[in-house]
Design an enzyme around this catalytic site. Structure first.
Site, mmCIF file in Angstrom:
data_model
loop_
_atom_site.group_PDB
_atom_site.id
_atom_site.type_symbol
_atom_site.label_atom_id
_atom_site.label_comp_id
_atom_site.label_asym_id
_atom_site.label_seq_id
_atom_site.Cartn_x
_atom_site.Cartn_y
_atom_site.Cartn_z
ATOM 1 N N TYR A 154 86.646 30.003 5.587
ATOM 2 C CA TYR A 154 87.328 29.054 3.906
ATOM 3 C C TYR A 154 89.180 29.932 4.201
ATOM 4 O O TYR A 154 89.627 29.223 3.577
ATOM 5 C CB TYR A 154 86.411 29.664 3.063
ATOM 6 C CG TYR A 154 86.940 30.111 1.665
ATOM 7 C CD1 TYR A 154 87.046 29.331 0.801
ATOM 8 C CD2 TYR A 154 87.692 31.147 1.827
ATOM 9 C CE1 TYR A 154 87.446 29.666 -0.377
ATOM 10 C CE2 TYR A 154 87.956 31.245 0.129
ATOM 11 C CZ TYR A 154 87.847 30.553 -0.614
ATOM 12 O OH TYR A 154 88.205 30.671 -2.169
ATOM 13 N N LYS A 158 92.121 27.527 3.348
ATOM 14 C CA LYS A 158 92.754 27.758 2.255
ATOM 15 C C LYS A 158 94.104 28.105 3.226
ATOM 16 O O LYS A 158 95.069 27.263 2.531
ATOM 17 C CB LYS A 158 92.073 29.165 1.333
ATOM 18 C CG LYS A 158 91.305 28.611 0.807
ATOM 19 C CD LYS A 158 91.300 28.029 0.032
ATOM 20 C CE LYS A 158 90.403 27.689 -1.362
ATOM 21 N NZ LYS A 158 90.344 26.985 -2.421
HETATM 22 N N1 LIG Z 1 87.236 33.121 -8.261
HETATM 23 C C1 LIG Z 1 88.048 34.120 -7.147
HETATM 24 O O1 LIG Z 1 88.063 35.256 -7.435
HETATM 25 C C2 LIG Z 1 89.041 33.116 -6.041
HETATM 26 C C3 LIG Z 1 89.623 33.200 -5.582
HETATM 27 C C4 LIG Z 1 90.268 33.127 -4.514
HETATM 28 C C5 LIG Z 1 90.335 31.764 -4.382
HETATM 29 N N2 LIG Z 1 89.586 31.146 -5.418
HETATM 30 C C6 LIG Z 1 89.326 30.038 -5.590
HETATM 31 O O2 LIG Z 1 89.292 29.401 -6.728
HETATM 32 C C7 LIG Z 1 89.006 27.880 -6.396
HETATM 33 C C8 LIG Z 1 88.326 28.117 -8.081
HETATM 34 O O3 LIG Z 1 87.257 29.072 -7.626
HETATM 35 P P1 LIG Z 1 86.671 29.563 -8.926
HETATM 36 O O4 LIG Z 1 85.762 30.898 -8.718
HETATM 37 O O5 LIG Z 1 86.555 29.201 -10.399
HETATM 38 O O6 LIG Z 1 85.250 28.952 -8.389
HETATM 39 P P2 LIG Z 1 83.838 27.784 -9.613
HETATM 40 O O7 LIG Z 1 82.165 28.977 -8.041
HETATM 41 O O8 LIG Z 1 84.081 28.862 -10.960
HETATM 42 O O9 LIG Z 1 84.207 27.199 -9.812
HETATM 43 C C9 LIG Z 1 84.411 25.674 -8.370
HETATM 44 C C10 LIG Z 1 83.579 24.290 -9.239
HETATM 45 O O10 LIG Z 1 83.639 23.357 -8.101
HETATM 46 C C11 LIG Z 1 82.928 22.944 -8.103
HETATM 47 N N3 LIG Z 1 83.311 22.329 -6.601
HETATM 48 C C12 LIG Z 1 81.938 22.547 -5.859
HETATM 49 N N4 LIG Z 1 81.382 22.048 -4.661
HETATM 50 C C13 LIG Z 1 82.425 20.767 -5.138
HETATM 51 C C14 LIG Z 1 82.174 19.369 -4.534
HETATM 52 N N5 LIG Z 1 81.864 19.058 -3.080
HETATM 53 N N6 LIG Z 1 83.475 19.049 -4.876
HETATM 54 C C15 LIG Z 1 83.545 18.887 -6.389
HETATM 55 N N7 LIG Z 1 83.698 19.636 -7.229
HETATM 56 C C16 LIG Z 1 82.750 20.579 -6.472
HETATM 57 C C17 LIG Z 1 81.495 23.387 -8.699
HETATM 58 O O11 LIG Z 1 81.436 22.494 -8.917
HETATM 59 C C18 LIG Z 1 82.390 24.620 -9.794
HETATM 60 O O12 LIG Z 1 82.613 23.648 -10.737
HETATM 61 C C19 LIG Z 1 88.883 27.572 -5.546
HETATM 62 O O13 LIG Z 1 89.645 26.802 -5.317
HETATM 63 C C20 LIG Z 1 88.728 28.965 -4.942
HETATM 64 O O14 LIG Z 1 88.502 28.991 -2.982
HETATM 65 C C21 LIG Z 1 88.925 31.862 -6.382
#
Ligand SMILES: NC(=O)c1ccc[n+]([C@@H]2O[C@H](COP(=O)([O-])OP(=O)(O)OC[C@H]3O[C@@H](n4cnc5c(N)ncnc54)[C@H](O)[C@@H]3O)[C@@H](O)[C@H]2O)c1
Length: 248
Positions: A154, A158
């Site tokens: 991952y 990223k």
């Molecule tokens: N939450 C954290 O701590 C965190 C930290 C760093 C980065 N991020 C990044 O932030 C972004 C959002 O994460 P989040 O925490 O809101 O996650 P989340 O799991 O709440 O939301 C992710 C969304 O992506 C959708 N998704 C998953 N696979 C998919 C696919 N194949 N096609 C289309 N949609 C798909 C899911 O259904 C979900 O609605 C991501 O890119 C994640 O890597 C999150």
């Protein structure tokens, strides 16, 4: 209302950071297409959306499926005639040491966090470059800037999207398209809740502000890169991490 009349796509818009971004952009006046693999959650968010000034639509999209990506981009341009703002927020991955990873999951991880956003951008770029203006935001991760044990593939994907965004920013500046990355630190979303309790406790004590981000706080930074206030900023990476990472 800085985004009135703008058409925006937010991938991963059915949950967490993406959902907060859909709500934020719609409150600012944009018409927002929430694109997500989760149809039930996507339709629920549209039906529960408050009285924002911009409309919210839902279209199913699986970022790991090439045909769906092309079909989705065609459908958006056919229905709305243009795309002003593309927010790539969908993402995720498993937590375990790299040595224990099932290699069969590598392709899925890279498709979701790197190649899917790359292919979606490629599909929308002809329409965006023709319009001679636009904003593209990638929700990357501090894992891609400073590394993160337990999410190696991952983090690689990223880091790849960050390098891709910088290169793309150079190429599309002549079309007045800005390309930037937001790197969330640990953010209180369903994704974070899948992480082990011990890891969450360690993170809270390591974060100088001693709390996780709220999804809305990440959406604030995304909105900044999506509207005119950032017209002279491109190819940049902003960590929103409560000070956990401080990168030059
Ligand atoms: N939450 C954290 O701590 C965190 C930290 C760093 C980065 N991020 C990044 O932030 C972004 C959002 O994460 P989040 O925490 O809101 O996650 P989340 O799991 O709440 O939301 C992710 C969304 O992506 C959708 N998704 C998953 N696979 C998919 C696919 N194949 N096609 C289309 N949609 C798909 C899911 O259904 C979900 O609605 C991501 O890119 C994640 O890597 C999150």
């Amino acid at each position: 209302m800085p985004s009135i009349g703008k058409i925006a796509v937010v991938t991963g818009g059915a949950s967490g950071i993406g959902k907060a971004t859909v709500e934020r952009l719609s409150a600012a006046g944009a018409t927002v297409i929430c694109a997500d693999i989760d149809v039930t959650a996507g339709q629920k968010m549209v039906s529960e959306a408050g009285n924002n000034s911009g409309a919210i639509d839902f279209l199913k999209l699986d970022l790991t499926d090439d045909d769906q990506i092309l079909e989705f981009a065609n459908d958006v341009i056919e229905k709305y005639g243009k795309l002003d703002i593309l927010v790539n927020a969908a993402g995720g991955g498993d937590i375990e040491p790299f040595i224990k990873n099932d290699p069969k999951r590598f392709d899925w991880n890279v498709a979701l966090n790197y190649l899917g956003p790359v292919k979606l951008t490629h599909a929308f770029l002809p329409a965006m470059s023709e319009a001679k203006e636009g904003k593209i935001v990638y929700v990357a991760s501090d894992a891609g800037r400073v590394g993160s044990g337990g999410e190696t593939v991952y983090a690689g994907a990223k880091g790849g999207i960050i390098a891709f965004a910088k290169s793309l920013a150079r190429e599309v500046a002549r079309f007045k398209i800005n390309v930037n990355c937001v790197c969330p630190g640990p953010t209180d979303t369903p994704l974070l809740q899948t992480r082990p309790e011990k890891m969450l406790e360690a993170l809270i004590s390591a974060i100088p502000l001693h709390r996780f981000a709220k999804p809305e706080e990440i959406a604030n930074a995304i909105q900044f890169f999506a509207d005119a206030d950032s017209d002279y900023i491109t190819g940049q990476v902003l960590s929103v991490s409560g000070g956990l990472t401080m990168v030059d």
